[in-house]
Motif scaffolding. Structure first.
Motif, PDB file in Angstrom:
ATOM      1  N   THR A  79       0.842  -1.198   0.000  1.00  0.00           N
ATOM      2  CA  THR A  79       0.000   0.000   0.000  1.00  0.00           C
ATOM      3  C   THR A  79       0.876   1.246   0.000  1.00  0.00           C
ATOM      4  O   THR A  79       1.910   1.294   0.654  1.00  0.00           O
ATOM      5  N   ASP A  80       0.441   2.237  -0.763  1.00  0.00           N
ATOM      6  CA  ASP A  80       1.202   3.484  -0.858  1.00  0.00           C
ATOM      7  C   ASP A  80       1.256   4.194   0.492  1.00  0.00           C
ATOM      8  O   ASP A  80       0.344   4.113   1.309  1.00  0.00           O
ATOM      9  N   TYR A  81       2.354   4.900   0.674  1.00  0.00           N
ATOM     10  CA  TYR A  81       2.565   5.706   1.881  1.00  0.00           C
ATOM     11  C   TYR A  81       1.756   6.986   1.776  1.00  0.00           C
ATOM     12  O   TYR A  81       1.644   7.538   0.695  1.00  0.00           O
ATOM     13  N   PRO A  82       1.189   7.542   2.793  1.00  0.00           N
ATOM     14  CA  PRO A  82       1.072   6.976   4.123  1.00  0.00           C
ATOM     15  C   PRO A  82      -0.217   6.190   4.247  1.00  0.00           C
ATOM     16  O   PRO A  82      -1.287   6.677   3.859  1.00  0.00           O
ATOM     17  N   ASP A  83      -0.131   4.999   4.748  1.00  0.00           N
ATOM     18  CA  ASP A  83      -1.314   4.199   5.026  1.00  0.00           C
ATOM     19  C   ASP A  83      -1.568   4.279   6.524  1.00  0.00           C
ATOM     20  O   ASP A  83      -0.692   3.947   7.329  1.00  0.00           O
ATOM     21  N   TYR A  96       1.254   4.840  11.180  1.00  0.00           N
ATOM     22  CA  TYR A  96       1.430   4.945   9.737  1.00  0.00           C
ATOM     23  C   TYR A  96       2.429   3.906   9.250  1.00  0.00           C
ATOM     24  O   TYR A  96       3.398   3.582   9.939  1.00  0.00           O
ATOM     25  N   SER A  97       2.204   3.424   8.034  1.00  0.00           N
ATOM     26  CA  SER A  97       3.147   2.488   7.429  1.00  0.00           C
ATOM     27  C   SER A  97       4.367   3.246   6.921  1.00  0.00           C
ATOM     28  O   SER A  97       4.354   4.471   6.823  1.00  0.00           O
ATOM     29  N   ASP A  98       5.422   2.491   6.605  1.00  0.00           N
ATOM     30  CA  ASP A  98       6.645   3.110   6.094  1.00  0.00           C
ATOM     31  C   ASP A  98       6.551   3.343   4.595  1.00  0.00           C
ATOM     32  O   ASP A  98       5.775   2.701   3.886  1.00  0.00           O
ATOM     33  N   GLU A  99       7.373   4.259   4.122  1.00  0.00           N
ATOM     34  CA  GLU A  99       7.387   4.640   2.713  1.00  0.00           C
ATOM     35  C   GLU A  99       8.327   3.721   1.926  1.00  0.00           C
ATOM     36  O   GLU A  99       9.400   3.370   2.384  1.00  0.00           O
ATOM     37  N   VAL A 114       4.939  -2.412   6.711  1.00  0.00           N
ATOM     38  CA  VAL A 114       4.222  -2.159   5.462  1.00  0.00           C
ATOM     39  C   VAL A 114       2.850  -2.826   5.537  1.00  0.00           C
ATOM     40  O   VAL A 114       2.630  -3.719   6.354  1.00  0.00           O
TER      41      VAL A 114
END
Length: 165
Positions: A79-83, A96-99, A114
């Protein structure tokens, strides 16, 4: 007098051997691949949340360009950042997930989180997870044995909050 009796011959031979060893060891260290291990994963409302440890044993910076998750003959893109990862339904606790891409410095490790969306709950029963990692220009598929599943949202909340402290 023989050349083998000259000290300059032995110094030159030792320095040549040392230089050869240095060149070969640098080529070996430079080409070492990134080591990827699974910390934990959790499934929450159709989203797979995965924590990886990445270690770069090389003497050059490496970039993790993409991660794909393979499950039941389907491929899921990261999934694209930021999720936003909402742990509670009220939305009061979130992370938030990492980029992607992720740069890993030489001889360093990094822990990343992620997410993958659109999965079904059958993933919780899986004992092995299969991912495709693109590091630089090379792609490799890795089947990772599951050692820790976080099913409880409180455990997930604790892990995500510990990361930001």
């Amino acid at each position: 007098m023989s050349i083998f009796n000259e000290p300059t011959f032995w110094f030159a031979l030792i320095s040549s051997a040392s230089a050869g060893y240095t060149v070969i060891s640098n080529l070996f260290v430079r080409s070492r691949p990134v080591s990827i291990s699974l910390n934990w994963f959790s499934y929450l409302d159709g989203t797979l949340i995965v924590s990886f440890n990445l270690y770069n044993p090389s003497s050059e910076t490496r970039s993790l360009m993409n991660i794909d998750f393979l499950f039941e003959d389907k491929t899921f893109q990261v999934t694209d950042y930021p999720d936003v990862i909402k742990i509670s339904h009220s939305g009061s606790s979130k992370a938030y997930s990492d980029e992607i891409p992720i740069n890993i410095s030489p001889k360093n490790s990094k822990s990343v989180i992620v997410t993958f969306k659109g999965l079904q709950s059958r993933i919780i029963a899986a004992e092995n997870l299969e991912f495709t990692f693109v590091v630089g220009k090379k792609s490799r598929t890795q089947n990772i044995r599951v050692t820790q599943k976080l099913v409880d949202p409180e455990q997930l909340n604790l892990r995500l909050n510990r990361r930001f402290q």
